[in-house]
Write an enzyme that holds these catalytic residues in place. Sequence first.
Site, mmCIF file in Angstrom:
data_model
loop_
_atom_site.group_PDB
_atom_site.id
_atom_site.type_symbol
_atom_site.label_atom_id
_atom_site.label_comp_id
_atom_site.label_asym_id
_atom_site.label_seq_id
_atom_site.Cartn_x
_atom_site.Cartn_y
_atom_site.Cartn_z
ATOM 1 N N LYS A 11 29.447 12.733 -4.093
ATOM 2 C CA LYS A 11 29.164 14.068 -3.534
ATOM 3 C C LYS A 11 30.214 15.073 -4.057
ATOM 4 O O LYS A 11 30.670 14.925 -5.203
ATOM 5 C CB LYS A 11 29.111 14.008 -2.005
ATOM 6 N N GLU A 89 20.645 15.621 1.514
ATOM 7 C CA GLU A 89 21.511 16.803 1.633
ATOM 8 C C GLU A 89 20.950 17.965 0.809
ATOM 9 O O GLU A 89 21.075 19.126 1.199
ATOM 10 C CB GLU A 89 22.948 16.446 1.224
ATOM 11 N N GLU A 159 16.869 5.878 2.295
ATOM 12 C CA GLU A 159 18.059 6.303 3.027
ATOM 13 C C GLU A 159 17.639 6.948 4.344
ATOM 14 O O GLU A 159 17.286 8.152 4.362
ATOM 15 C CB GLU A 159 18.835 7.342 2.211
ATOM 16 N N SER A 201 25.483 4.278 5.236
ATOM 17 C CA SER A 201 26.593 3.569 5.894
ATOM 18 C C SER A 201 26.864 2.166 5.342
ATOM 19 O O SER A 201 27.319 1.283 6.074
ATOM 20 C CB SER A 201 26.361 3.514 7.407
ATOM 21 N N GLY A 222 27.720 6.159 -0.320
ATOM 22 C CA GLY A 222 28.371 7.466 -0.277
ATOM 23 C C GLY A 222 29.837 7.324 0.103
ATOM 24 O O GLY A 222 30.693 6.987 -0.727
ATOM 25 N N GLY A 223 30.140 7.527 1.379
ATOM 26 C CA GLY A 223 31.521 7.539 1.872
ATOM 27 C C GLY A 223 32.390 6.397 1.368
ATOM 28 O O GLY A 223 33.525 6.616 0.911
HETATM 29 C C1 PEP Z 1 24.420 8.960 0.837
HETATM 30 O O1 PEP Z 1 24.722 10.100 1.211
HETATM 31 O O2 PEP Z 1 23.632 8.794 -0.093
HETATM 32 C C2 PEP Z 1 25.016 7.819 1.529
HETATM 33 C C3 PEP Z 1 24.471 6.661 1.357
HETATM 34 O O3 PEP Z 1 26.123 8.100 2.314
HETATM 35 P P1 PEP Z 1 26.971 7.076 3.202
HETATM 36 O O4 PEP Z 1 27.142 5.810 2.410
HETATM 37 O O5 PEP Z 1 28.241 7.776 3.442
HETATM 38 O O6 PEP Z 1 26.176 6.833 4.458
#
Ligand code: PEP
Length: 240
Positions: A11, A89, A159, A201, A222-223
């Site tokens: 991101k 997003e 997702e 997550s 992501g995170g």
């Molecule tokens: C994402 O935004 O594509 C994502 C999977 O985020 P996170 O792993 O932080 O949930």
Amino acid sequence: MESKVVVANHKMNLTVREISDYLKKISKINNKNVIICPTSIYAPYFLQNGYSVGLQNISYKEKGAYTGEISPVQASSMGISYAIVGHSERRELFDEKDYEVHAKVINALDNNMGVILCVGETDEEKDMLRTEYILKKEIRNALKDIKKEDECKIMIAYEPIWSIGSGKLPKNKEIEEIVVYIKEVLKKLGLSNIRILYGGSVNEKNIKELKKLKGIDGFLVGGSSLDPDKFLKIVEVAVK
Ligand code: PEP
């Protein structure tokens, strides 16, 4: 157990100094099943270090007066091989519509890029039992008129929006049921060779359980992809 694909979505995070540290720490990773989607200005650092790189968004225009956009022609001319399209997003915060997602998918495929198409339901949609409706709508609209020979270049990332960044995950059984449903939708479109990822997550603690999921070919992270130590652990388990 077979090797999975791991896609990192950074991101709009990390500075040049942090990227340099990140690259040192993940230098053990040398696998084409790992795709890094950094903030686009950092793509060259990952390319120079031999990684498969994706953009987090792509333009549906070819070239011209479109300030701030990056076209697939430009991206592939640099060696960038994937684009994330339709991330929640972008749909939510930038009001991206299904027809734009579709145009981006077509433009990326026509210019030899792989596509990571994100689909998923919100909390409210889940509560209203609209998950299947949303998935069918997003997939059909994004993938209409896809050429059969292009399907191997597409991955669908399921997702659930309520799972992104929240630490909440669906049960493995629920994800497996969704995978079956997505495959039915794809079959009706004449598509049978599209890989399916799970995102939301995913972390270094739950990856072992998630790897057991039937029908899931990989993960969008992501995170937890921002911390090189956590990301390394995820890759070590998922890509084997
Ligand atoms: C994402 O935004 O594509 C994502 C999977 O985020 P996170 O792993 O932080 O949930």
